[in-house]
Design an enzyme around this catalytic site. Structure first.
Site, PDB file in Angstrom:
ATOM      1  N   CYS A   1       0.868  -1.182   0.000  1.00  0.00           N
ATOM      2  CA  CYS A   1       0.000   0.000   0.000  1.00  0.00           C
ATOM      3  C   CYS A   1       0.898   1.224   0.000  1.00  0.00           C
ATOM      4  CB  CYS A   1      -0.917   0.008   1.213  1.00  0.00           C
ATOM      5  SG  CYS A   1      -1.902   1.523   1.382  1.00  0.00           S
TER       6      CYS A   1
ATOM      7  N   CYS B   1      -0.277   3.577  -6.653  1.00  0.00           N
ATOM      8  CA  CYS B   1      -1.363   3.129  -5.796  1.00  0.00           C
ATOM      9  C   CYS B   1      -1.598   1.671  -6.138  1.00  0.00           C
ATOM     10  CB  CYS B   1      -2.634   3.948  -6.024  1.00  0.00           C
ATOM     11  SG  CYS B   1      -4.063   3.313  -5.123  1.00  0.00           S
TER      12      CYS B   1
END
Length: 241
Positions: free
Chosen positions: A89, A200
């Site tokens: 992440c 992302c």
């Protein structure tokens, strides 16, 4: 009695979101040279999907700090035997330096590793395609600056498209709009970027649904490479273009 072989163990602090953790695990399998199950690296995955949204906290839209959960899960992975940690992440890397100060087991820093990979490829002006939280944190800008790279963030209109693909589509189980992504692609190339970082993990998942050109550097792919190497394995093949 024969002594049990002590092997490196990768701890994945995941669930942020779950599809990204699944994608990372699949890449670890695909790119580890193995002729039998036992040749693969040992992996322990924590997938705490209930962890609060990091972007909302970074932007000041929420007081729910996800760090306590990340720290608890990181310690649990280490207690289980993890010798190195990976966090699939990008936004959560806002908390990584603090987490590293509390957990002495090394944490692979996906953002810094990606900046190093881009520099090694001879690229110099990457676009950052990421959440608002990652953009506002300045993590990619700082990591790129260390290598003399000029990181470019999208303008407000293009950033809204990036966020829509991430939150309105991929996080909701959809494949993501090719039309929105085409508009993003055009804008970043017109801005003079010589590559774009899929910064992302939802955009990394988008990549699995759509054939993207070598212009795009997948930060998750960089993390997977480094994780395989950190666990003492050669790469099955180099998959970062």
């Amino acid at each position: 009695m024969a002594q049990t072989e002590k092997r490196p163990v990768l701890g994945v602090l995941g669930g942020l979101g779950p599809a990204a953790s699944c994608y990372l695990y699949q890449m670890l399998i695909d790119h580890t040279p193995a002729s039998r199950d036992q040749d693969h690296i040992d992996v322990v995955i924590s997938s705490r999907a209930s962890t609060r949204d990091g972007t909302a906290y970074i932007k000041g839209e929420s007081t729910d700090n996800p760090f306590a959960v990340m720290e608890q899960d990181g310690r649990s992975l280490v207690a289980y035997g993890a010798t190195v940690l990976a966090i699939p992440c990008n936004t959560s890397h806002y908390f990584v330096d603090k987490l590293q100060g509390d957990i002495h087991t090394p944490i692979l820093h996906m953002i810094r590793e990606t900046a190093a990979a881009i520099y090694a490829q001879g690229r110099r002006r990457p676009a950052i395609l990421a959440t608002d939280g990652t953009i506002q944190s300045g993590l990619y800008q700082a990591a790129c600056a260390q290598y003399g790279l000029e990181a470019v963030a999208p303008d407000a209109a293009i950033q809204a498209l990036v966020m829509s693909i991430i939150y309105d589509e991929i996080k909701q189980g959809e494949r993501g709009s090719r039309e929105k992504f085409a508009a993003i692609d055009k804008a970043m190339r017109q801005a003079g970027c010589d590559c774009a970082i899929l910064a992302c993990t939802e955009l990394s998942v988008f990549r699995t649904y759509h054939n993207l050109p070598p212009f795009y550097v997948d930060a998750m792919a960089v993390l997977a490479e480094r994780a395989v190497q950190a666990c003492g394995k050669p790469l099955r093949h180099i998959f970062i273009k």
